[in-house]
Design an enzyme around this catalytic site. Structure first.
Site, PDB file in Angstrom:
ATOM      1  N   LYS A 187       0.843  -1.209   0.000  1.00 14.24           N
ATOM      2  CA  LYS A 187       0.000   0.000   0.000  1.00 14.24           C
ATOM      3  C   LYS A 187       0.880   1.262   0.000  1.00 14.24           C
ATOM      4  O   LYS A 187       0.549   2.261  -0.666  1.00 14.24           O
ATOM      5  CB  LYS A 187      -0.942  -0.004   1.219  1.00 14.24           C
ATOM      6  N   ASN A 191       0.850   4.198  -2.805  1.00 16.29           N
ATOM      7  CA  ASN A 191       0.742   5.641  -2.550  1.00 16.29           C
ATOM      8  C   ASN A 191       1.889   6.424  -3.173  1.00 16.29           C
ATOM      9  O   ASN A 191       1.694   7.539  -3.646  1.00 16.29           O
ATOM     10  CB  ASN A 191       0.661   5.911  -1.044  1.00 16.29           C
ATOM     11  N   GLU A 194       0.962   6.796  -6.597  1.00 18.35           N
ATOM     12  CA  GLU A 194      -0.131   7.796  -6.598  1.00 18.35           C
ATOM     13  C   GLU A 194       0.451   9.226  -6.568  1.00 18.35           C
ATOM     14  O   GLU A 194       0.055  10.087  -7.359  1.00 18.35           O
ATOM     15  CB  GLU A 194      -1.005   7.528  -5.372  1.00 18.35           C
TER      16      GLU A 194
HETATM   17  C1  6PG Z   1      -6.028   5.578  -1.337  1.00 22.18           C
HETATM   18  C2  6PG Z   1      -5.217   6.792  -0.927  1.00 22.18           C
HETATM   19  C3  6PG Z   1      -5.360   7.142   0.504  1.00 22.18           C
HETATM   20  C4  6PG Z   1      -4.345   8.218   0.863  1.00 22.18           C
HETATM   21  C5  6PG Z   1      -5.008   9.409   1.357  1.00 22.18           C
HETATM   22  C6  6PG Z   1      -4.035  10.458   1.880  1.00 22.18           C
HETATM   23  O1  6PG Z   1      -5.389   4.670  -1.835  1.00 22.18           O
HETATM   24  O2  6PG Z   1      -7.244   5.578  -1.175  1.00 22.18           O
HETATM   25  O3  6PG Z   1      -3.871   6.496  -1.178  1.00 22.18           O
HETATM   26  O4  6PG Z   1      -5.158   6.007   1.286  1.00 22.18           O
HETATM   27  O5  6PG Z   1      -3.498   7.762   1.819  1.00 22.18           O
HETATM   28  O6  6PG Z   1      -5.759   9.910   0.302  1.00 22.18           O
HETATM   29  O7  6PG Z   1      -2.985  10.720   1.048  1.00 22.18           O
HETATM   30  P1  6PG Z   1      -1.977  11.910   1.322  1.00 22.18           P
HETATM   31  O8  6PG Z   1      -0.691  11.322   1.762  1.00 22.18           O
HETATM   32  O9  6PG Z   1      -1.875  12.629   0.021  1.00 22.18           O
HETATM   33  O10 6PG Z   1      -2.555  12.768   2.391  1.00 22.18           O
END
Ligand code: 6PG
Length: 473
Positions: A187, A191, A194
């Site tokens: 995960k 991220n 992401e």
């Molecule tokens: C997901 C996102 C989520 C993420 C938050 C906060 O997969 O649904 O990755 O888990 O952790 O949106 O992300 P930030 O680090 O940008 O605050």
């Protein structure tokens, strides 16, 4: 609520917990939630009466309502809140009970907690969950890791609630990933990717909005077109929507009213830290974290904008041709970002003994999660033909990047001439160029180290370590 009647429990009934609970209830499982906040308990009670869902503020009622051995999902903020909940519930738990931490916990904390729980005869595993509130409600991507036997116990529930590819009855986006903290590690890498993709999209937006003076509506149409092509991806879909949203009060595009400061909760930083630890470069993700950080210096940036000069951010050239190159540049750099994430997983798999199946990881990222994208199909094919592939750039995604590199180079050149910061695109291209370099100037760095620190060097013509007196000519 009758005794030991519920299949599974959820602790933490914020938006994620409540939606996951309702999703589980929709699939025919009996689920009970616990939260100290009465309004959150009421929100569950009022949300849905049809399915067999229940909620309580009382930890004793919660624990005595669960079938043995218990299965409990935590959806509380990462960090001390997880430890506080474990401290409260473990004394009343029984051998064989399972706790699944579905928050964005640091993988090292998950390892510590798993060990502490195992010492008490309890099972614990970390599970990444992606897709936000909508995903939790309608089908998230789930990334569980930990005790395999415990996983098998909850597997039917997880498979039922996960996103499906294709919808509605395809493969569930959940798979057992490996022991210990494998789920939370995957995960974290999700991220990081992401962050990288979001930064790359932001750079394409900068180029269009400031460089080409395109309106938000025009930029939205571009992302919409990309999303309906081989670039199809959730982040492009939502970007197209965001740029069309009007502020209810002023009627202006809402995006124009959003402050240019991007914050983070920590997972992006963690991946960069661990990548450094494992000595696996993830430069696009580092650029993404760095740009969020520089966005925080808003006052300073404003001051500097009056002091430091540079080229006017106006890009010249034929717009349609530029946009064609931009699309190709984005696609290439997004594949390079995925390649960095998977290369880190490849190394982490052996370093942390996760024994990850990277094809499975690519499969469960195809639905429900934030980085879902059509491009994952070619990654699945790459790992299917070679499960130990060191880097996706050595498989078919690498061919896609090679074929598009000229556009990536052209876009970066144009952006640099216009003084537009493109650290994500540049880091991606440099990663590609460095990775494909049979020779790098690292010989000079090693010689410098040996000159001033006698750190020794290896030779091309002889085995062993050598030291030279470099100053004596
Ligand atoms: C997901 C996102 C989520 C993420 C938050 C906060 O997969 O649904 O990755 O888990 O952790 O949106 O992300 P930030 O680090 O940008 O605050």
């Amino acid at each position: 609520m009758s005794n030991q009647d519920y299949d599974i429990g959820i602790i933490g009934l914020g938006a994620m917990g409540r939606n996951l609970l309702l999703n589980i209830g929709d699939h025919g499982y009996r689920v009970i939630g616990l939260d100290k906040d009465k309004s959150k308990v009421l929100a569950v009670k009022n949300a849905q009466r049809a399915a067999d869902v229940e909620a309580t503020e009382d930890v004793r009622v919660f624990l005595s309502s669960l079938r043995l051995p218990r299965a409990i999902v935590l959806l509380v903020p990462a960090g001390s809140a997880v430890d506080a909940v474990l401290k409260e519930i473990t004394p009343s738990m029984e051998k064989g009970d399972l706790v699944i931490d579905a928050g964005n916990s640091h993988f090292k904390d998950t390892d510590i907690r798993e060990k502490a729980m195992a010492d008490k005869g309890l099972s614990f595993f970390g599970m990444g969950i992606s897709g936000g509130e909508a995903g939790a409600r309608n089908g998230p991507s789930l990334m569980p890791g930990g005790n395999k036997t415990a996983y098998e116990r909850v597997r039917p529930i997880l498979e039922a609630i996960a996103a499906k590819v294709p919808l509605p009855n395809g493969e569930p986006c959940v798979a057992y990933l490996g022991p210990g903290s494998a789920g939370h590690y995957v995960k974290m890498v999700h991220n990081g990717i992401e962050y990288g993709l979001m930064q790359l999209i932001a750079e394409t937006y900068h180029l269009m909005k400031i460089g080409l003076k395109m309106s938000d509506g025009e930029c939205s149409s571009v992302y919409n077109e990309w999303n309906h092509s081989e670039l199809n991806a959730f982040l492009l879909e939502i970007t197209a929507q965001i740029l069309l949203k009007k502020d209810e009060k002023s009627g202006q595009p809402l995006i124009e009213l959003v402050l240019d400061i991007a914050r983070e909760k920590g997972t992006g930083k963690w991946i960069c830290q661990d990548a450094m630890e494992l000595q696996v470069p993830v430069p696009t993700m580092e650029a993404a974290v760095g740009m969020r950080d520089i966005s925080l210096f808003q006052e300073e940036r404003k001051k500097a904008s009056h002091v430091l000069t540079g080229p006017e951010s106006h890009l010249w050239g034929e717009r349609d041709f530029f946009l064609k190159q931009l699309k190709s540049a984005y696609y290439a750099s997004s594949l390079i970002t995925f390649a960095q994430g998977f290369a880190l997983l490849h190394k982490a798999s052996s370093a942390y003994h996760y024994d990850l199946n990277l094809e499975s990881v690519a499969r469960i990222w195809r639905g429900g999660c934030i980085i879902r994208a059509a491009a994952l199909e070619s990654m699945i094919t790459a790992y299917h033909s070679s499960s130990k592939l060191q880097n996706l750039l050595l498989g078919s995604p690498g061919i896609e990047v090679t074929n598009r590199q000229a556009d990536l180079r052209a876009i970066i050149q144009i952006g640099m001439e216009g003084g537009i910061p493109l650290p994500g695109l540049m880091a991606s291209l440099s990663y590609y160029d460095a990775y494909r370099s049979g020779w790098l100037p690292a010989n000079l760095i090693q010689a410098q180290r040996d000159y001033f620190g006698a750190h020794t060097y290896e030779r091309t013509d002889e085995a062993g370590s050598f030291h030279s007196n470099w100053g004596a000519q």
